[in-house]
Design an enzyme around this catalytic site. Structure first.
Site, PDB file in Angstrom:
ATOM      1  N   ASN A  37      46.592 -56.526  79.763  1.00 24.56           N
ATOM      2  CA  ASN A  37      45.820 -55.953  80.856  1.00 24.56           C
ATOM      3  C   ASN A  37      46.190 -56.709  82.117  1.00 24.56           C
ATOM      4  O   ASN A  37      45.792 -57.859  82.290  1.00 24.56           O
ATOM      5  CB  ASN A  37      44.315 -56.079  80.547  1.00 24.56           C
ATOM      6  N   TRP A  38      46.952 -56.054  82.984  1.00 20.22           N
ATOM      7  CA  TRP A  38      47.441 -56.747  84.176  1.00 20.22           C
ATOM      8  C   TRP A  38      46.455 -56.752  85.328  1.00 20.22           C
ATOM      9  O   TRP A  38      46.746 -57.328  86.392  1.00 20.22           O
ATOM     10  CB  TRP A  38      48.797 -56.153  84.595  1.00 20.22           C
ATOM     11  N   LYS A  39      45.325 -56.071  85.166  1.00 20.80           N
ATOM     12  CA  LYS A  39      44.296 -56.090  86.208  1.00 20.80           C
ATOM     13  C   LYS A  39      44.924 -55.799  87.577  1.00 20.80           C
ATOM     14  O   LYS A  39      45.833 -54.992  87.666  1.00 20.80           O
ATOM     15  CB  LYS A  39      43.541 -57.424  86.188  1.00 20.80           C
ATOM     16  N   HIS A  56      36.043 -51.522  80.467  1.00 24.06           N
ATOM     17  CA  HIS A  56      36.335 -52.946  80.613  1.00 24.06           C
ATOM     18  C   HIS A  56      35.163 -53.644  81.319  1.00 24.06           C
ATOM     19  O   HIS A  56      34.534 -53.066  82.208  1.00 24.06           O
ATOM     20  CB  HIS A  56      37.627 -53.161  81.413  1.00 24.06           C
ATOM     21  N   GLU A  99      34.935 -55.827  83.553  1.00 25.37           N
ATOM     22  CA  GLU A  99      34.973 -55.932  85.017  1.00 25.37           C
ATOM     23  C   GLU A  99      34.514 -54.637  85.671  1.00 25.37           C
ATOM     24  O   GLU A  99      33.913 -54.651  86.739  1.00 25.37           O
ATOM     25  CB  GLU A  99      36.378 -56.359  85.468  1.00 25.37           C
ATOM     26  N   GLU A 137      35.479 -57.660  73.609  1.00 26.32           N
ATOM     27  CA  GLU A 137      35.747 -58.683  74.615  1.00 26.32           C
ATOM     28  C   GLU A 137      34.434 -59.285  75.099  1.00 26.32           C
ATOM     29  O   GLU A 137      33.788 -58.727  76.000  1.00 26.32           O
ATOM     30  CB  GLU A 137      36.481 -58.067  75.813  1.00 26.32           C
ATOM     31  N   GLY A 187      38.765 -64.552  81.038  1.00 24.09           N
ATOM     32  CA  GLY A 187      39.230 -65.298  82.206  1.00 24.09           C
ATOM     33  C   GLY A 187      38.626 -66.681  82.349  1.00 24.09           C
ATOM     34  O   GLY A 187      38.737 -67.312  83.394  1.00 24.09           O
ATOM     35  N   SER A 201      40.488 -64.724  76.868  1.00 24.81           N
ATOM     36  CA  SER A 201      41.200 -66.002  76.827  1.00 24.81           C
ATOM     37  C   SER A 201      42.137 -66.151  75.623  1.00 24.81           C
ATOM     38  O   SER A 201      42.248 -67.231  75.049  1.00 24.81           O
ATOM     39  CB  SER A 201      40.204 -67.165  76.905  1.00 24.81           C
ATOM     40  N   GLY A 226      44.674 -60.737  79.167  1.00 20.86           N
ATOM     41  CA  GLY A 226      44.729 -60.668  80.623  1.00 20.86           C
ATOM     42  C   GLY A 226      45.706 -61.705  81.160  1.00 20.86           C
ATOM     43  O   GLY A 226      46.919 -61.507  81.146  1.00 20.86           O
ATOM     44  N   GLY A 227      45.180 -62.839  81.584  1.00 21.19           N
ATOM     45  CA  GLY A 227      45.973 -63.871  82.240  1.00 21.19           C
ATOM     46  C   GLY A 227      47.291 -64.219  81.554  1.00 21.19           C
ATOM     47  O   GLY A 227      48.338 -64.287  82.208  1.00 21.19           O
TER      48      GLY A 227
HETATM   49  P1  PGA Z   1      41.811 -62.843  79.810  1.00 22.21           P
HETATM   50  O1  PGA Z   1      41.354 -61.315  80.089  1.00 22.21           O
HETATM   51  O2  PGA Z   1      42.828 -62.799  78.702  1.00 22.21           O
HETATM   52  O3  PGA Z   1      42.397 -63.301  81.113  1.00 22.21           O
HETATM   53  O4  PGA Z   1      40.604 -63.595  79.400  1.00 22.21           O
HETATM   54  C1  PGA Z   1      41.156 -60.406  79.039  1.00 22.21           C
HETATM   55  C2  PGA Z   1      40.744 -59.056  79.565  1.00 22.21           C
HETATM   56  O5  PGA Z   1      40.019 -58.997  80.565  1.00 22.21           O
HETATM   57  O6  PGA Z   1      41.118 -58.018  78.992  1.00 22.21           O
END
Ligand code: PGA
Length: 249
Positions: free
Chosen positions: A8-10, A97, A99, A169, A175, A213, A234-235
């Site tokens: 997930n590149w956000k 998601h 966010e 999640e 994050g 994470s 994500g990250g």
């Molecule tokens: P993260 O994000 O790996 O940076 O914790 C995961 C996500 O939001 O899908």
């Protein structure tokens, strides 16, 4: 069960950067996803087309959008339809998601509308669910998962099974560098698996991913757990090297 390794590149990467990262990933993986795995990259809207073009170099790799609006077309300024996503070369979409739930105010009902409409329009959907820290501390994990899953899956027929994945999640793990522990992941995945089985009346066939994470250092442990069919990253998915380590963990 196939294994889904999702990035997930956000709100990161221009189209050029997205294409370069996918080309790099493809090179590191020798042009194909590991046997039995699929690689999904959820790219920003503006990078979908370039990412999809670059993904042709990676067998078993697919592109997804991070959001969509549940309507054919119309006066919805700033929104993107499933047809537009598909025309850009993507076949997946993320729905629910955290966010979008917590920063953009999306509720269970709206998420359910999106999920049904995306499936109807031929997209594969990754539904994200998970509790906040407060909900966990209040002992509400199972109630939250039940509410999020049952509301999102209202009127979703059995035929959708082949086009659906669920990502657990926990919001407090996203994050933060603090992944959920194996016990918590297993408990939540068992709950989700039971709810899915109850809803569809079939033994579990919907891939269940963990997200929050995930890093090269913890991916193998997480992927080895029962009921974990992949990870949503994500990250640590932004750099081809670290995502490759996770994909091959
Ligand atoms: P993260 O994000 O790996 O940076 O914790 C995961 C996500 O939001 O899908």
């Amino acid at each position: 069960m196939r294994r889904l390794m999702a990035a997930n590149w956000k709100m990161y990467k221009t189209s050029e950067e997205a294409a370069a990262t996918i080309e790099h990933l493809s090179k590191l993986l020798g042009g194909s996803a590991p046997a039995g795995s699929e690689i999904l990259v959820f790219a920003p809207f503006t990078a979908l087309e370039a990412a999809a073009a670059a993904m042709r170099s990676l067998q078993g790799g697919y592109i997804g959008a991070q959001n969509m609006y549940p309507a054919e077309n119309g006066a919805f300024t700033g929104e993107i339809s499933p047809d537009m996503i598909r025309a850009a070369g993507a076949s997946w979409v993320l729905v629910g998601h955290s966010e979008r739930r917590h920063l953009l105010g999306e509720n269970d009902e709206f998420i359910g509308n999106k999920l049904r409409f995306a499936l109807e329009k031929g997209l594969d959907v990754m539904l994200c669910v998970g509790e906040t820290l407060q909900e966990r501390e209040n002992g509400e994990v199972s109630a939250v998962l039940e509410r999020q899953l049952s509301r999102a899956l209202t009127e979703v027929p059995e035929t959708a099974i082949a086009h659906l994945a669920v990502a657990y999640e926990p919001v407090w793990a996203i994050g933060t560098g603090r992944s959920a522990g194996p016990e918590d992941i297993m408990k939540a995945h068992t709950l989700a698996a039971n709810l899915l089985e109850k809803h569809f009346g079939r033994v579990r066939e919907v891939p269940l991913l963990y997200g929050g994470s995930v890093k090269p250092e913890n991916a193998a442990t997480i992927l080895a757990l029962d009921n974990v069919d992949g990870v949503l990253v994500g990250g640590a998915s932004l750099q081809a090297e670290s995502f490759t380590k996770i994909v091959t963990a």
